[in-house]
Structure formats: structure tokens, C-alpha cells
Design a protein around this motif. Structure first.
Motif, PDB file in Angstrom:
ATOM      1  N   UNK A   1       5.045  -0.559  -9.184  1.00 40.66           N
ATOM      2  CA  UNK A   1       4.613  -1.244  -7.954  1.00 40.66           C
ATOM      3  C   UNK A   1       3.137  -1.611  -8.005  1.00 40.66           C
ATOM      4  N   UNK A   2       2.708  -2.167  -9.144  1.00 38.76           N
ATOM      5  CA  UNK A   2       1.305  -2.511  -9.327  1.00 38.76           C
ATOM      6  C   UNK A   2       1.058  -4.014  -9.370  1.00 38.76           C
ATOM      7  N   UNK A   3       2.109  -4.823  -9.480  1.00 41.07           N
ATOM      8  CA  UNK A   3       1.875  -6.268  -9.554  1.00 41.07           C
ATOM      9  C   UNK A   3       1.652  -6.855  -8.163  1.00 41.07           C
ATOM     10  N   UNK A   4       2.530  -6.540  -7.225  1.00 45.96           N
ATOM     11  CA  UNK A   4       2.383  -7.000  -5.845  1.00 45.96           C
ATOM     12  C   UNK A   4       1.990  -5.801  -4.988  1.00 45.96           C
ATOM     13  N   UNK A   5       0.925  -5.940  -4.230  1.00 41.88           N
ATOM     14  CA  UNK A   5       0.417  -4.818  -3.441  1.00 41.88           C
ATOM     15  C   UNK A   5       0.945  -4.894  -2.008  1.00 41.88           C
ATOM     16  N   UNK A   6       0.982  -3.731  -1.373  1.00 43.70           N
ATOM     17  CA  UNK A   6       1.323  -3.688   0.049  1.00 43.70           C
ATOM     18  C   UNK A   6       0.236  -4.424   0.821  1.00 43.70           C
ATOM     19  N   UNK A   7       0.589  -5.205   1.848  1.00 42.95           N
ATOM     20  CA  UNK A   7      -0.419  -5.974   2.578  1.00 42.95           C
ATOM     21  C   UNK A   7      -1.565  -5.085   3.066  1.00 42.95           C
TER      22      UNK A   7
ATOM     23  N   UNK B   1       3.891 -12.955  -2.116  1.00 46.57           N
ATOM     24  CA  UNK B   1       3.322 -11.771  -2.784  1.00 46.57           C
ATOM     25  C   UNK B   1       3.436 -10.548  -1.874  1.00 46.57           C
ATOM     26  N   UNK B   2       3.064 -10.727  -0.601  1.00 49.94           N
ATOM     27  CA  UNK B   2       3.143  -9.614   0.337  1.00 49.94           C
ATOM     28  C   UNK B   2       4.584  -9.278   0.685  1.00 49.94           C
ATOM     29  N   UNK B   3       5.456 -10.282   0.664  1.00 49.35           N
ATOM     30  CA  UNK B   3       6.876 -10.042   0.928  1.00 49.35           C
ATOM     31  C   UNK B   3       7.436  -9.049  -0.091  1.00 49.35           C
ATOM     32  N   UNK B   4       7.120  -9.253  -1.370  1.00 51.23           N
ATOM     33  CA  UNK B   4       7.619  -8.346  -2.401  1.00 51.23           C
ATOM     34  C   UNK B   4       6.843  -7.038  -2.380  1.00 51.23           C
ATOM     35  N   UNK B   5       5.519  -7.121  -2.201  1.00 45.81           N
ATOM     36  CA  UNK B   5       4.695  -5.916  -2.205  1.00 45.81           C
ATOM     37  C   UNK B   5       4.966  -4.991  -1.039  1.00 45.81           C
ATOM     38  N   UNK B   6       5.528  -5.533   0.052  1.00 45.52           N
ATOM     39  CA  UNK B   6       5.803  -4.707   1.229  1.00 45.52           C
ATOM     40  C   UNK B   6       6.774  -3.573   0.894  1.00 45.52           C
ATOM     41  N   UNK B   7       7.753  -3.866   0.053  1.00 45.79           N
ATOM     42  CA  UNK B   7       8.785  -2.871  -0.259  1.00 45.79           C
ATOM     43  C   UNK B   7       8.641  -2.407  -1.701  1.00 45.79           C
ATOM     44  N   UNK B   8       8.141  -1.207  -1.888  1.00 46.27           N
ATOM     45  CA  UNK B   8       8.019  -0.661  -3.233  1.00 46.27           C
ATOM     46  C   UNK B   8       9.379  -0.501  -3.914  1.00 46.27           C
ATOM     47  N   UNK B   9      10.411  -0.011  -3.207  1.00 47.45           N
ATOM     48  CA  UNK B   9      11.721   0.103  -3.876  1.00 47.45           C
ATOM     49  C   UNK B   9      12.242  -1.231  -4.400  1.00 47.45           C
ATOM     50  N   UNK B  10      12.055  -2.302  -3.624  1.00 50.14           N
ATOM     51  CA  UNK B  10      12.535  -3.618  -4.077  1.00 50.14           C
ATOM     52  C   UNK B  10      11.753  -4.073  -5.301  1.00 50.14           C
ATOM     53  N   UNK B  11      10.436  -3.883  -5.269  1.00 47.26           N
ATOM     54  CA  UNK B  11       9.616  -4.286  -6.414  1.00 47.26           C
ATOM     55  C   UNK B  11       9.981  -3.469  -7.652  1.00 47.26           C
ATOM     56  N   UNK B  12      10.208  -2.169  -7.467  1.00 45.39           N
ATOM     57  CA  UNK B  12      10.581  -1.319  -8.601  1.00 45.39           C
ATOM     58  C   UNK B  12      11.962  -1.698  -9.138  1.00 45.39           C
TER      59      UNK B  12
END
Length: 427
Positions: free
Chosen positions: A141-147, A166-177
Motif C-alpha cells: 500500500x505504498x503506491x497510492x496513499x490514503x487521502x 489515486x485517492x480512490x484506490x489509496x482510500x482502501x488498503x485491502x483493495x490496493x493490496x
């Protein structure tokens, strides 16, 4: 009885030879495998000389043929700069001319089956490298950050499509992972010939989604993502008949043609190179990102001001109203933003973004446009009587400034981790 011939014995028509030669030259120019080891001693110099020669040729080609733009902007955080387009034009032109000369000078060769096989191996490893690089980054979870707070305080309508995605994906760590795990899976499957077809299918699916996001949300990695998708399809071209027979026509399939086994010493060399590749581009990045994630999670709070949104209670300065501060946000990292149009700070989404360096001994805070800047835009003295108040004083543009800040009790619902199995209504 019908006699079948091995692909290595079949004669290719001239157009297939030309397509192979063009693809080979274009792919080699784009992938530049000779620069992959540029970080190793001895290779950096060669890679630098190659880059300089390519840059000269691209600029010459643009000046006399392509005319993408009068002054080319080099590649930076965006891969879709004018130089990037001129570079692709150069690759295509060089590949067309080279392929034509290659076919004319090598007319007697029946086919390039063996060269095609090894080109597929090279492309496999390039796509695997890209998938592993992006996948491992997302896996932690390092490419897209939580807003951050500055983004949460920015009106939604001011965000550009890329930042929104970017924030849409970074909002959810499980989805990004999860996304990263699929990319890592594609990379791992591509490392072995027996699973390479499945890996190419997974990679094509992954990079099709990435490509569409980049195109639809104006993310400036369009050219590279389109190439990764095209390379994944290139890996499947040789399997097209087998895949159609199996999935569509319900017919038996034959195994892919492979060259004769290598001598034992070459097999050892091949295994050694594969092991080095896995260590350098999979295991080592995995360990580095793990260390980075651990450092970010448990990093000390020294050298930072109290995190939060602060309203400006008092702002005494001889500045125009447009440059006056409306609020100040200090993030969990030594960065933040100010609601101001002052160009001393990095302007984005109607806020001035900054990085800062705190000197607790001198009680000074140095504001920088970018964290990498060697000199600050301005330096102020600070006092923090308690966690809810910060006082700044000093000079900006040689004008005396006094700023009194008070923490706001801002509550952002988006910052909450919300998940509901039971949802009685749309919220």
C-alpha cells in the motif's frame, strides 16, 4: 499419412519475416535490456552513453521529421511528455528501416523461429519485471496513499481526475493490496515457461484495467501502460490458435514448440541468471518495501509539528489579501498546505503545499516548496504553547509576519474506515 514439420523447418513468407524483424527491433529499443543493470558498477557508464546517444537521435529526429514540439520536455513524473512521444516515433522509424534492411540482407533465412522464442523470453521477463515492480509496491500500500488532511480539506470539484482516482484506490488498503497481489501473481507466473501462458493472460487482464484507468482518468502513464498491455498480448499471439481451440472450438491442443535443450553448462547459466533476476527484482524489492513500510508505521514524531487543521486566528503582515493565509494544515509527515495563492509555495488545487524542516533548538521552521529544495522559501520562528495553538513570526519577502493558529475540530467522514454488511439505504 500427412507429414508435419517442426516450426523451425517451415518457411515464413516475407511479410511475417518483416513483422518479426520490426517487432524485435522496436521491442528491444523500448525495453533497452542493456540498461537494466545500470545500477551495477561498470554498467552505469555504458547506460549513460547509450542514453546520451538515444537522446541526440530523438532530438534530431524531432527537429527534422517528427515535429512533436519545438522544445521537447524530458521524461519526468509523467511518461507522456513531448519527448516520450518523439522517442516512440524514433523507435518506430528505426524499427521500420532496420526491419526492411534486415529482411533484404537476410533473404535466404527460412524463418526466425528460434529468435522469436528468445524474444518471447525477453518480453516475458520485461512484463514480469514491470508487474512485480508495481505489484510489490501496491502489496505494501505504498503506491497510492490514503487521502491526507490537505486533500480532505480540498473541495471535490477542485481535484483533477488523476488525483481523484489515486485517492480512490489509496482510500482502501485491502483493495490496493489485492490489486498488487494480482500483479505479483502475473509476474511470478511469467517467470516460468510452463506457466507463462497463464501469466500472460493474467498480465493482459491486469494491464488492460490499468490502461483504461490511465486513459479514462487522464493519468500520465498512458504510453507505458498501453505498451505493457500490448506486450502481454504479444506473448499470447503464439498461443492464439491453442487458446481458441481450447476455449472456443472445443478441440484438442498441441504443446508449444520449444528449441532443443541447452547443453548442461548453458542450463546452469540460465538457472543462475533466473535466480539473480528473482533476487534483484522480486525478493530484494520485497524486503526493501517491507522495511520502508515498517519505518513509516513506526517512525518517530520528532521534527514535526502537531498534526491537524489550524485556522488562522490572527495574520499580521503587509501582504495583499490574495496572499494572506486562511488556514494551515500540518500532516503526519513534515509536510502541509496553506489556503493561499502565494507562489512561494507549490500551488495545487487552490492550496499552497510545502515541506518543512523543524529546528527544535533554535525554534525555527523552514518552509520549502519541495522537500528536495536546498534552500527554504522562508523561515519563521515558532512557538507551540500547547497542542491546540501554534504561533509563527518572522519575515516573508522581507516583510514582517505574525501568525496565530488554533486547531480546528474538523471531522472528515471520508477519513473514517467505514464498512457495513447491512445497509438499509444509500448514504
Amino acid at each position: 499419412m500427412q507429414t508435419t514439420h517442426a516450426p523451425s523447418a517451415l518457411a515464413w513468407p516475407w511479410w511475417r519475416k518483416w513483422l518479426f524483424c520490426f517487432s524485435c527491433l522496436y521491442l528491444l529499443l523500448f525495453m533497452s535490456p542493456w540498461t537494466w543493470l545500470s545500477s551495477m558498477p561498470g554498467f552505469a557508464t555504458l547506460a549513460g552513453l547509450y542514453d546520451d546517444a538515444e537522446s541526440w537521435l530523438v532530438h534530431q529526429g524531432n527537429a527534422h521529421l517528427f515535429h512533436v514540439k519545438d522544445v521537447l520536455v524530458p521524461l519526468n513524473g509523467s511518461g507522456d511528455t513531448s519527448y516520450g512521444y518523439a522517442q516512440l516515433c524514433f523507435y518506430a522509424l528505426a524499427a521500420m528501416v532496420g526491419a526492411t534492411l534486415w529482411v533484404l540482407l537476410d533473404r535466404r533465412r527460412r524463418n526466425y523461429a528460434l529468435a522469436y522464442y528468445w524474444l518471447l523470453v525477453l518480453v516475458r521477463y520485461f512484463v514480469a519485471l514491470s508487474a512485480l515492480s508495481y505489484g510489490i509496491l501496491k502489496l505494501f500500500a505504498l503506491q497510492m496513499i490514503f487521502p491526507p488532511l490537505s486533500a480532505l480539506a480540498t473541495p471535490l470539484g477542485d481535484l483533477l481526475p488523476m488525483r481523484l482516482s489515486w485517492y480512490f484506490i489509496g482510500y482502501s488498503q485491502p483493495y490496493q493490496m489485492f490489486s498488487g497481489a494480482v500483479e505479483v501473481l502475473a509476474g511470478v507466473l511469467l517467470l516460468w515457461r510452463r506457466t507463462s501462458t497463464l501469466g500472460a493472460v493474467v498480465a493482459a487482464s491486469v494491464f488492460l484495467n490499468v490502461m483504461m484507468m490511465n486513459l479514462c482518468y487522464d493519468i500520465p502513464v498512458k504510453l507505458f501502460s498501453m505498451h505493457l498491455f500490448a506486450f502481454s498480448l504479444f506473448l499470447l499471439v503464439g498461443d492464439a490458435e491453442r487458446l481458441l481451440n481450447f476455449f472456443v472450438f472445443d478441440r484438442p491442443t498441441q504443446p508449444n514448440w520449444t528449441p532443443p535443450p541447452l547443453p548442461r553448462r548453458w542450463r546452469i547459466a540460465q538457472l543462475t541468471l533466473k535466480t539473480i533476476f528473482i533476487i534483484l527484482f522480486a525478493l530484494l524489492p520485497f524486503y526493501q518495501f517491507y522495511q520502508q513500510k515498517a519505518t513509516m508505521a513506526g517512525g518517530p514524531s520528532e521534527g514535526r509539528l502537531t498534526t491537524g487543521v489550524f485556522e488562522v486566528e490572527k495574520f499580521d503582515a503587509n501582504l495583499p489579501d490574495s496572499l494572506r493565509w486562511k488556514d494551515v494544515i500540518f500532516e503526519t509527515s513534515p509536510t502541509g498546505s496553506i489556503l493561499t495563492t502565494d507562489t512561494l509555495l507549490r500551488q495545487r488545487y487552490r492550496r499552497g503545499y510545502f515541506a518543512y524542516t523543524l529546528d527544535s533548538a533554535q525554534h525555527t521552521i523552514a518552509f520549502k516548496k519541495m522537500a528536495s529544495d536546498s534552500l527554504p522559501a522562508f523561515t519563521l520562528r515558532y512557538a507551540q504553547p500547547d497542542t491546540n495553538h501554534v504561533v509563527l513570526r518572522g519575515k516573508i519577502r522581507n516583510d514582517s509576519v505574525f501568525v496565530a493558529l488554533r486547531r480546528q475540530k474538523r471531522h472528515f467522514q471520508l477519513a473514517e474506515r467505514q464498512f457495513h454488511w447491512l445497509s438499509e439505504a444509500n448514504r
